[in-house]
Design a protein around this motif. Sequence first.
Motif, mmCIF file in Angstrom:
data_model
loop_
_atom_site.group_PDB
_atom_site.id
_atom_site.type_symbol
_atom_site.label_atom_id
_atom_site.label_comp_id
_atom_site.label_asym_id
_atom_site.label_seq_id
_atom_site.Cartn_x
_atom_site.Cartn_y
_atom_site.Cartn_z
ATOM 1 N N PRO A 165 0.845 -1.201 0.000
ATOM 2 C CA PRO A 165 0.000 0.000 0.000
ATOM 3 C C PRO A 165 0.879 1.250 0.000
ATOM 4 C CG PRO A 165 -0.031 -1.057 2.166
ATOM 5 C CD PRO A 165 0.789 -1.942 1.277
ATOM 6 N N LEU A 166 0.467 2.261 -0.751
ATOM 7 C CA LEU A 166 1.264 3.491 -0.871
ATOM 8 C C LEU A 166 0.465 4.663 -0.309
ATOM 9 C CD1 LEU A 166 2.470 2.752 -4.503
ATOM 10 C CD2 LEU A 166 3.832 2.528 -2.413
ATOM 11 N N SER A 167 1.165 5.642 0.246
ATOM 12 C CA SER A 167 0.473 6.741 0.918
ATOM 13 C C SER A 167 0.069 7.832 -0.067
ATOM 14 C CB SER A 167 1.377 7.330 2.015
ATOM 15 O OG SER A 167 0.699 8.394 2.643
ATOM 16 N N ALA A 168 -1.218 7.946 -0.293
ATOM 17 C CA ALA A 168 -1.758 9.010 -1.157
ATOM 18 C C ALA A 168 -3.025 9.539 -0.497
ATOM 19 C CB ALA A 168 -2.070 8.452 -2.539
ATOM 20 N N ILE A 169 -3.091 10.850 -0.346
ATOM 21 C CA ILE A 169 -4.245 11.455 0.325
ATOM 22 C C ILE A 169 -4.937 12.432 -0.619
ATOM 23 C CG2 ILE A 169 -5.017 12.843 2.274
ATOM 24 C CD1 ILE A 169 -2.605 11.977 3.830
ATOM 25 N N ALA A 170 -6.195 12.143 -0.926
ATOM 26 C CA ALA A 170 -7.012 13.121 -1.655
ATOM 27 C C ALA A 170 -7.515 14.136 -0.635
ATOM 28 C CB ALA A 170 -8.176 12.423 -2.341
ATOM 29 N N LEU A 171 -7.450 15.419 -0.986
ATOM 30 C CA LEU A 171 -7.808 16.474 -0.040
ATOM 31 C C LEU A 171 -9.291 16.853 -0.138
ATOM 32 C CD1 LEU A 171 -4.629 18.731 -0.436
ATOM 33 C CD2 LEU A 171 -5.028 16.771 1.091
ATOM 34 N N THR A 172 -10.077 16.010 -0.793
ATOM 35 C CA THR A 172 -11.486 16.332 -1.040
ATOM 36 C C THR A 172 -12.506 15.525 -0.232
ATOM 37 O OG1 THR A 172 -11.200 14.872 -2.946
ATOM 38 C CG2 THR A 172 -11.209 17.238 -3.363
ATOM 39 N N PRO A 173 -12.281 14.281 0.141
ATOM 40 C CA PRO A 173 -13.413 13.478 0.645
ATOM 41 C C PRO A 173 -13.771 13.678 2.117
ATOM 42 C CG PRO A 173 -11.485 12.077 0.315
ATOM 43 C CD PRO A 173 -11.070 13.472 -0.020
ATOM 44 N N ASP A 174 -12.951 14.380 2.895
ATOM 45 C CA ASP A 174 -13.258 14.550 4.320
ATOM 46 C C ASP A 174 -14.189 15.745 4.489
ATOM 47 O OD1 ASP A 174 -13.313 15.118 7.009
ATOM 48 O OD2 ASP A 174 -11.166 14.809 7.326
ATOM 49 N N SER A 175 -15.496 15.449 4.508
ATOM 50 C CA SER A 175 -16.469 16.558 4.496
ATOM 51 C C SER A 175 -16.370 17.423 5.751
ATOM 52 C CB SER A 175 -17.894 16.024 4.311
ATOM 53 O OG SER A 175 -18.194 15.086 5.321
ATOM 54 N N SER A 176 -15.934 16.837 6.857
ATOM 55 C CA SER A 176 -15.798 17.658 8.070
ATOM 56 C C SER A 176 -14.664 18.668 7.903
ATOM 57 C CB SER A 176 -15.526 16.767 9.290
ATOM 58 O OG SER A 176 -16.623 15.924 9.516
ATOM 59 N N ALA A 177 -13.514 18.191 7.411
ATOM 60 C CA ALA A 177 -12.383 19.108 7.201
ATOM 61 C C ALA A 177 -12.735 20.134 6.124
ATOM 62 C CB ALA A 177 -11.134 18.323 6.815
ATOM 63 N N VAL A 178 -13.335 19.669 5.033
ATOM 64 C CA VAL A 178 -13.655 20.574 3.911
ATOM 65 C C VAL A 178 -14.618 21.674 4.355
ATOM 66 C CG1 VAL A 178 -14.920 20.657 1.715
ATOM 67 C CG2 VAL A 178 -13.125 18.949 2.060
ATOM 68 N N THR A 179 -15.655 21.294 5.118
ATOM 69 C CA THR A 179 -16.636 22.310 5.528
ATOM 70 C C THR A 179 -16.064 23.211 6.628
ATOM 71 O OG1 THR A 179 -17.665 20.690 7.019
ATOM 72 C CG2 THR A 179 -18.685 21.000 4.851
#
Length: 221
Positions: free
Chosen positions: A92-106
Amino acid sequence: MSDHTERHSAAPTNGLGRNRVKNPLDSHLNGLADALAPYREQAGVLEVWGAHLARHLGAGGRLLVAGNGGSAAEAQHLAAELVGRLRDERMPLSAIALTPDSSAVTAISNDYGFEEVFARQVRAHGRPGDVLMVLSTSGRSPNLLAAVEAAKEAGLHTWALVGEAPNPLADACDEALCCPSPDSQVVQELHLVSVHVMCEYLDRYLLPFVEAAQRKEMVAV
Ligand SMILES: O=C(CO)[C@@H](O)[C@H](O)[C@H](O)[C@H](O)COP(=O)(O)O
Ligand SMILES: [Zn+2]
């Protein structure tokens, strides 16, 4: 010939060079076909990016990836290929999309403004040497430009997967693949091709990099 397939070679253009046929299927496929040859000429960078990610992620580094709308879906798609797998079994490789965390985004958008939504996450998750990849059809979304600025300040490499050059994101990033179509939907489709091809290259280079790193560790012990 039905109304749907009737050719209108003299019809006014829709601004996308799609005046050869009337129906959406042919029109869309023509737009995609027109873009393929010029895209291929520029897509060599995908091997460079795939090899870079193999080395960096294979050694425990991280990829951050962001986009708006359809490009948000593409960013998540890329992260999923890396945390999960493309085809063959691998680490497994570390990749983070910055979009799906609705709590952080809002929370970030509400408290700091939508322009900050990715930049703040880059400051939180990015480490020197990591990579930020931004996906955008226009190449001019302010929240992505702010994220690139934050990434540079934090010592990340910045890559843009964008539409036609010139555009501000391509100019701001260290490297860019500018997909050559005036149609944002075609650009998005070429972005998906790019994501898959880059992951194919990553998989091709990953094992040799990991084995070479392990050999170095054994020599050092
Ligand atoms: O998918 C589509 C259009 O195909 C839309 O959701 C599109 O992604 C949104 O309008 C985005 O906000 C456009 O942003 P960008 O690609 O210009 O950065
Ligand atoms: Zn779309």
